[in-house]
Design an enzyme around this catalytic site. Sequence first.
Site, mmCIF file in Angstrom:
data_model
loop_
_atom_site.group_PDB
_atom_site.id
_atom_site.type_symbol
_atom_site.label_atom_id
_atom_site.label_comp_id
_atom_site.label_asym_id
_atom_site.label_seq_id
_atom_site.Cartn_x
_atom_site.Cartn_y
_atom_site.Cartn_z
ATOM 1 N N TYR A 105 -23.186 -91.553 -0.922
ATOM 2 C CA TYR A 105 -23.889 -90.847 0.155
ATOM 3 C C TYR A 105 -24.677 -91.863 0.973
ATOM 4 C CZ TYR A 105 -27.293 -87.752 2.465
ATOM 5 O OH TYR A 105 -28.074 -87.090 3.382
ATOM 6 N N ASP A 122 -25.836 -100.279 0.855
ATOM 7 C CA ASP A 122 -26.811 -99.233 1.160
ATOM 8 C C ASP A 122 -27.713 -99.092 -0.063
ATOM 9 O OD1 ASP A 122 -28.314 -97.074 1.780
ATOM 10 O OD2 ASP A 122 -26.646 -95.671 2.055
ATOM 11 N N LYS A 178 -36.601 -94.815 1.155
ATOM 12 C CA LYS A 178 -37.273 -94.283 -0.036
ATOM 13 C C LYS A 178 -38.475 -95.130 -0.504
ATOM 14 C CE LYS A 178 -33.612 -91.184 -1.163
ATOM 15 N NZ LYS A 178 -32.195 -91.377 -0.920
HETATM 16 C C1 LIG Z 1 -31.465 -91.074 0.463
HETATM 17 C C2 LIG Z 1 -30.359 -91.930 0.899
HETATM 18 C C3 LIG Z 1 -30.003 -92.054 2.254
HETATM 19 C C4 LIG Z 1 -30.643 -91.234 3.330
HETATM 20 O O1 LIG Z 1 -32.014 -91.507 3.462
HETATM 21 P P1 LIG Z 1 -32.928 -90.442 4.220
HETATM 22 O O2 LIG Z 1 -34.280 -91.066 4.227
HETATM 23 O O3 LIG Z 1 -32.836 -89.177 3.426
HETATM 24 O O4 LIG Z 1 -32.383 -90.270 5.584
HETATM 25 C C5 LIG Z 1 -29.003 -92.962 2.589
HETATM 26 N N1 LIG Z 1 -28.386 -93.699 1.651
HETATM 27 C C6 LIG Z 1 -28.707 -93.602 0.347
HETATM 28 C C7 LIG Z 1 -28.006 -94.470 -0.646
HETATM 29 C C8 LIG Z 1 -29.689 -92.712 -0.076
HETATM 30 O O5 LIG Z 1 -29.975 -92.611 -1.361
#
Ligand SMILES: *Cc1c(COP(=O)(O)O)cnc(C)c1O
Length: 428
Positions: A145, A240, A268
């Site tokens: 994701y 990511d 995060k």
């Molecule tokens: C949480 C997350 C996102 C999205 O971040 P948001 O702050 O919710 O937009 C993208 N990539 C990864 C791996 C994530 O865990």
Amino acid sequence: MNSTTNSEKLFTEAKSLFPGGVNSPVRAFKSVGGNPIFIKKGKGSHIWDEDGNEFIDYCCSWGPLILGHANDKVLENVSQTMQNGTSFGAPTKLENELAKLILTFNTYIQKIRFVSSGTEAVMSAIRLARGYTKRNKILKFEGCYHGHVDSLLVKAGSGLVTFGNSSSAGVPDSFVNETITVPLSNKEAVSKAFEKYKNEIACVIIEPVPANNGLLLLGKEFLTFLREICTQNGTLLLFDEVISGFRMSFCGAAGLYNIKPDIVTYGKIIGGGFPVGAYGASKEIMSSVSPEGDVYQAGTLSGNPVAMAAGIAQLTQCLQPDFYAQLEEKTNYLVDGIMKVNAFPLLKFFKLGSIFWLAFTNKEQIATAEDIDANSMAYFKVLYHELLKQGVYMGPSGYEVGFISAAHTKEDLDKTIKAFEIAIKKLA
Ligand SMILES: *Cc1c(COP(=O)(O)O)cnc(C)c1O
């Protein structure tokens, strides 16, 4: 858990205000059934709802709160900073401070740009990869994701190497047609994609620790393979690390495995509980970003001083000696403790560092999205509500992982093991 009357009333009202009553879908409890709990406050590893129920929290705001709720030093830095104003749209010293804190210890990137969410970080990083390489296609993995970026809301079609189908209405096929989707851990599929789209792939994007669709244990070897094939093809490797950054180690999964990606995204934990994201790369790659280069990216609230102050206070504490080792120890203590009292053979735990995931499966390993049995979520539903009753709060979906924070105490973990022991009995 006593009554949930106040949460129910608030949810009824919220449904008249927001789609599905929430501002982010998974909060709505749709996959576990019932109504969401409205949270009133948090301190350390505990949260309290609007009916006065207390829970030990393993959701931790979906990962950002690695120090737990309302950490004293984070609160102090935030409240001091905001006395002087909350946003200027002009540079502040705090941006330098947070950037230096990160770049001093993180040898994988040389420059960074702050944005306001993980999604924004990924969206910007993809644009940078395309702008830098002058290529259009991107390759992603089924089961990872990357936020709600249009071109990444793609699920695999049938076949090993596919242009997937959009997983959301409102995403044009023309966007999805630039996104190649392959299964995780499948070297053959990746090689095929590179053969088929030679000199067309701008970047390979991956969660180096896939933790948004269960915890899919990937390991170093596949990432090393990606590093090599990207280098050979002039394709950028994009880690990511929105969830794994400052979580697997201070330098994220890149640090854990010692693999150097070309671009990294954070979110995060980096914002200490405030909306912050970031992307970073070498000086050379980052020089493509405006105003230095021709890849446009901007943000009214980017580098917000209050959020920077929170990030500085949080990341400073993450740098304490043994910080990550202690988190891992706690995770092992919790998971081992639960497995000792586990009377339900299908219940298994997968863990890495301070992330854990529970699944109901016969399998010893779950390495790809297809390994997850959707029917097993019925067990999770039962377990989830029993755990709530026992005062344990987790993310309300069986596809979500749990997080251990520095605020979780041995007493919390012991109570949680006890709660699991009782809840597991309801499964039989
Ligand atoms: C949480 C997350 C996102 C999205 O971040 P948001 O702050 O919710 O937009 C993208 N990539 C990864 C791996 C994530 O865990």
